[in-house]
Write an enzyme that holds these catalytic residues in place. Structure first.
Site, PDB file in Angstrom:
ATOM      1  N   LYS A  37     -18.303 -16.996   3.763  1.00 15.98           N
ATOM      2  CA  LYS A  37     -19.979 -17.153   3.721  1.00 15.98           C
ATOM      3  C   LYS A  37     -20.591 -16.542   2.607  1.00 15.98           C
ATOM      4  CE  LYS A  37     -19.819 -16.543   8.973  1.00 15.98           C
ATOM      5  NZ  LYS A  37     -19.876 -15.359   9.775  1.00 15.98           N
ATOM      6  N   ARG A  72       0.822  -1.262  -0.051  1.00 13.00           N
ATOM      7  CA  ARG A  72       0.035   0.217   0.047  1.00 13.00           C
ATOM      8  C   ARG A  72       0.845   1.328  -0.086  1.00 13.00           C
ATOM      9  NH1 ARG A  72      -4.988  -1.487   4.104  1.00 13.00           N
ATOM     10  NH2 ARG A  72      -6.442  -2.040   2.275  1.00 13.00           N
TER      11      ARG A  72
END
Ligand code: ADP
Ligand code: X15
Length: 400
Positions: free
Chosen positions: A201, A40
């Site tokens: 999920k 980053r």
């Protein structure tokens, strides 16, 4: 893009100007406080170096972690050190992001110098997008550049609030590049377009799956979420991760794919474990034969082959979320195979986009990160962008 960018500002616009630059320097540290991945920081260099070359005084602002008040472990001191090394020039470091010390250090800056403010989240007003705090941040600058793609989905004082007090407010080169890849991948892709969605999920990926079903030609599913789809189809899934309240949703997503002519590919075989652990015993079974005491932790070899065949016909691929529990080597095989496949496809001219988060960690683990067309620096931000949501840190910038 529809927003004004740093490329629109010349040396005469910038020379001698104090530029407040929001970057995302939220990098991982080890126990000793050393930066373990400076991606980053490197990703912000084109913007920082352009501003330096055009004679601006570069004032960098970033958050770091999620502190509650001042936390010495979450100071940006190691980041200032690393950035100084990368720029080959000393970066002036402040102990706060507002106040007299900042004002005094900024007033002593020469054109082309770089200053790093302290963690903006040491002030609770940052996340509240408090206008007074935003005004104080803006007080030391003339113009605003947002290059913090990883934080662009947050409407905070340093990402959104300051734009009301500084003009122009423009996007930096990292944000421009992220939008160029992620937006054109879904708005204007080279087809066929495949989306690979994994992760734990289905509930955390509903938005992105629904949007991608409108945009892509093939949708490949892996990770923990597949067991909710199998259960919805009436299959036994043993001890695998299942969201029982999402069975109807899984059925409706399959129906929607059919209706839209999108080829939805679910694994045909899975690797099941006797426990959730790195040293678990593993066996590969077809999805019709998952044992009652088995826990599916990876996609199997037949599925990988099926995915590879489907991807071989594509010209663009977006990937978000691992195919299995890749943190355990035994269950990283499917994820690693997909990472290698995408690296090979990129060499053949396919546009490959990795949408942040754990998928990036997986690609890095395999050592093929530099072989992809684009690796996003934002997990949450890239997901929201792919879901078609507006990112407040970008929406607030000046129109081109
Ligand atoms: N079959 C599985 N069962 C349980 N967890 C899984 C399974 N496959 C993948 N995962 C887990 O999903 C996590 C990543 O999920 P998520 O945060 O949704 O992805 P991303 O960060 O890429 O968006 C990983 O920690 C991985 O171990
Ligand atoms: O690391 C970040 O997000 P990500 O883990 O979703 O990529 C960003 O720096 C945003 O941090 P936040 O989720 O604490 O606002």
């Amino acid at each position: 893009m529809s927003k004004k960018t740093l490329a629109n500002l010349s040396a005469s616009d910038l020379s001698g100007k104090r530029a407040l630059v929001r970057v995302d320097f939220n990098v991982p540290l080890d126990d000793q406080g050393n930066i373990t991945d400076d991606t980053r920081i490197r990703a912000a260099l084109p913007t920082i170096q352009d501003l330096m070359q055009k004679g601006a005084k570069v004032i960098l602002a970033s958050h770091f972690g999620r502190p509650k008040g001042v936390d010495d472990k979450l100071r940006l001191t190691p980041v200032a050190k690393r950035l100084s090394e990368l720029l080959g020039q000393e970066v002036i470091k402040c102990d706060d992001c507002i106040g007299d010390e900042v004002a005094s250090k900024v007033s002593g800056m020469q054109n082309g110098q770089v200053l790093l403010l302290e963690n903006v989240r040491f002030h609770k007003e940052e996340e509240k997008n408090d206008p007074e705090f935003a005004k104080q941040l803006a007080a030391n600058a003339d113009i605003y550049v947002n290059d913090a793609f990883g934080t662009a989905h947050r409407a905070h004082a340093s990402t959104e609030g300051v734009t009301h007090y500084l003009s122009p407010s423009v996007a930096g080169y990292l944000i421009e590049k992220e939008l160029q890849y992620l937006q054109s991948a879904i708005e204007n892709p080279q087809r066929p377009l495949a989306a690979i969605i994994g992760g734990s999920k289905v509930s955390s990926k509903i938005g992105v799956i629904e949007t991608l079903l409108e945009k892509c030609d093939k949708l490949i599913l892996g990770g923990g979420m597949i067991f909710t789809f199998y259960k919805a189809r009436g299959l036994s899934v043993g001890k695998s991760l299942v969201e029982d309240d999402k069975l109807e949703l899984a059925k409706s997503l399959e129906a929607k794919a059919k209706e839209r002519g999108v080829q939805m590919l679910l694994p045909t075989d899975v690797v099941v474990a006797d426990k959730f652990a790195a040293d678990a015993n593993a066996e590969t079974v077809s999805v019709e034969n998952i044992p009652d005491d088995g826990m599916g932790l990876d996609v199997g070899p037949d599925s990988v082959k099926m995915f590879q065949d489907a991807l071989a016909e594509c010209k663009s691929v977006i990937w978000n979320g691992p195919m299995g529990v890749f943190e355990f080597d035994k269950f990283a095989v499917g994820t690693e195979a997909i990472a290698r496949t995408l690296a090979d496809l990129t060499k053949q001219g396919v546009t490959t986009i990795i949408g942040g988060g754990d998928s990036v960690a997986a690609v890095e683990k395999v050592g093929v990160a530099d072989q992809m067309s684009h690796i996003s620096t934002g997990g949450g931000a890239s997901l929201e962008l792919l879901e078609g949501k507006e990112l407040p840190g970008i929406a607030a910038l000046d129109e081109a």
